[in-house]
Design an enzyme around this catalytic site. Structure first.
Site, short mmCIF file in Angstrom:
data_model
loop_
_atom_site.label_atom_id
_atom_site.label_comp_id
_atom_site.label_asym_id
_atom_site.label_seq_id
_atom_site.Cartn_x
_atom_site.Cartn_y
_atom_site.Cartn_z
N TRP A 118 56.26 -17.79 -84.79
CA TRP A 118 55.02 -17.03 -84.64
C TRP A 118 53.96 -17.87 -83.92
O TRP A 118 53.19 -17.35 -83.12
CB TRP A 118 54.51 -16.61 -86.01
CG TRP A 118 53.29 -15.74 -85.96
CD1 TRP A 118 53.23 -14.39 -85.83
CD2 TRP A 118 51.92 -16.19 -86.03
NE1 TRP A 118 51.92 -13.96 -85.82
CE2 TRP A 118 51.11 -15.04 -85.94
CE3 TRP A 118 51.33 -17.44 -86.17
CZ2 TRP A 118 49.72 -15.12 -85.99
CZ3 TRP A 118 49.95 -17.52 -86.21
CH2 TRP A 118 49.16 -16.36 -86.12
N HIS A 119 53.95 -19.17 -84.19
CA HIS A 119 52.94 -20.03 -83.58
C HIS A 119 53.18 -20.25 -82.10
O HIS A 119 52.22 -20.53 -81.36
CB HIS A 119 52.89 -21.38 -84.30
CG HIS A 119 52.11 -21.35 -85.57
ND1 HIS A 119 52.67 -20.98 -86.79
CD2 HIS A 119 50.80 -21.61 -85.84
CE1 HIS A 119 51.75 -21.03 -87.74
NE2 HIS A 119 50.61 -21.41 -87.18
N GLY A 120 54.42 -20.17 -81.64
CA GLY A 120 54.67 -20.39 -80.23
C GLY A 120 56.11 -20.13 -79.85
O GLY A 120 57.02 -20.28 -80.67
#
Length: 398
Positions: free
Chosen positions: A317-319
């Site tokens: 989700w972060h990257g």
């Protein structure tokens, strides 16, 4: 970013004053119009993607209830997720598959380097999935379609959260004007700006060696440790500062959003850290990933698997890069180790766990583990490994 744009603050002043002058029933329409203009100003034509997805999800949600066929509900959830996957994870997940079938590459689908990532897509996708799931459970209050759109287009949280919950957001749409909300909102905004512009901006100078391979190789071990610790605080002050600005702006409209950060670097263990860090994301992952997987209700080994899967999703989700996956799995492993310690070892130890000395040691150790994990948050895997060796003084390994 938009918080440094004077037009943004003029925009807030205009929308906020108009908000309280309008009747309660009209306010959602103002929020939608303001959010659409805000998103269109910064994201351009991608506004049509957000409008189309929001309208389709809202239309489909009208037919969702406990009696809805599972295939329909799953299809709507999958549709929202696939939009996110296509735009954010094209290069990481889809492009390798498409390369095996080159006849799909052009002209039917653009290559990964031609896909523009819509601003805030991770945040509004998670909010849409939340809305659909709670609609299926019939946990949402009665509302109109414009109220749903006001939830999606609420511009203070549109780009980077916090991730809202509709059942808590909706009743506040018609709040009365209160000076207390104005005062607290302005204080939060000022605090957020100070964190981002002063604290994060100053510490980022010390963190520069992390951003360039050449700088990393030239610096001494002690300086690299200082850069890593500085970067750990840069992330906190930058992101918590943004959250304060978003939450403070929402407060100007009489909408109270819970804190997104609660002094996370004072946590005594990694589980407590994730209850204090990016709280809205942690709550979403727990409710819609960890619990559906079985949470801690199944056999112990399944709990460890569930923790690893949940934190892997957090990393993704972060990257859209493999080093974010490694970062997420690192945190998953720490959560598994902590759970094993609590279940199997804590009761057998003679250490006074409530003593001030042990508490201080636990806080330092947790901060150290979180800081080490930042290596793979900011660097590709190969560079992160080299940086780790450099921290240990193994200079010849780089």
């Amino acid at each position: 970013m938009f918080y440094s744009d004077w037009l943004y603050w003029l925009f807030i002043a205009f929308v906020c004053s108009s908000y309280y002058l309008l009747p309660g029933k009209i306010r959602p329409l103002l929020i939608v119009a303001a959010g659409a203009n805000f998103y269109g100003y910064y994201a351009g034509p991608l506004l049509m993607l957000l409008i189309t997805e929001a309208c389709l999800i809202g239309w489909a949600a009208a037919f969702i209830s406990r009696r809805t066929k599972r295939w329909f509900f799953a299809g709507v959830i999958a549709g929202a997720a696939l939009v996110l996957i296509y735009y954010k994870y094209n290069e990481l997940l889809l492009q390798p598959v498409l390369n095996l079938f080159s006849f799909f590459n052009k002209p039917y689908l653009p290559r990964a380097d031609q896909v523009v990532l819509p601003l805030g897509i991770s945040y509004f996708t998670f909010e849409l999935i939340h809305y659909l799931v709670e609609k299926k459970k019939e946990n949402l209050p009665e509302h109109r379609f414009t109220d749903f759109l006001a939830f999606v287009f609420f511009f203070p949280t549109l780009f980077a959260g916090p991730i809202k919950q509709f059942e808590k957001y909706f009743p506040q749409l018609r709040s009365r004007f209160e000076w207390a909300n104005m005062r607290s909102g302005l204080v939060l905004i000022a605090t957020g700006l100070f964190k981002k512009l002063v604290l994060a901006g100053t510490l980022d100078i010390l963190a520069q060696p992390l951003y360039a391979k050449e700088g990393m190789a030239a610096e001494q071990t002690l300086m690299l440790w200082a850069a890593l610790v500085a970067y750990t605080f840069v992330i906190y002050f930058d992101f918590s500062g943004y959250s304060d600005i978003a939450i403070g702006t929402a407060r100007l409209f009489g909408i109270v959003l819970p804190p997104n950060f609660r002094n996370p670097y004072l946590s005594r263990n990694i589980a407590e850290f994730w209850n204090r860090w990016h709280v809205s994301l942690g709550a979403w992952l727990t409710k819609y990933i960890y619990f559906p997987l079985g949470g801690s209700r199944l056999a112990e080994h399944r709990t460890y698997i569930n923790l690893m899967l949940t934190m892997t999703v957090s990393g993704l989700w972060h990257g859209a890069a493999w080093h974010f996956v490694v970062w997420g799995m690192f945190h998953g492993a720490m959560l598994c180790i902590y759970r094993f310690y609590v279940k199997r070892l804590k009761g057998r130890s003679s250490i006074p766990f409530l003593s001030p000395a042990f508490t201080a040691l636990a806080v330092v150790f947790t901060f150290f583990c979180v800081t080490i994990s930042r290596i793979f948050f900011v660097m590709p895997i190969s560079e992160g490994w080299k940086f780790s060796l450099k921290l240990l003084g193994l200079e010849n390994s780089i």
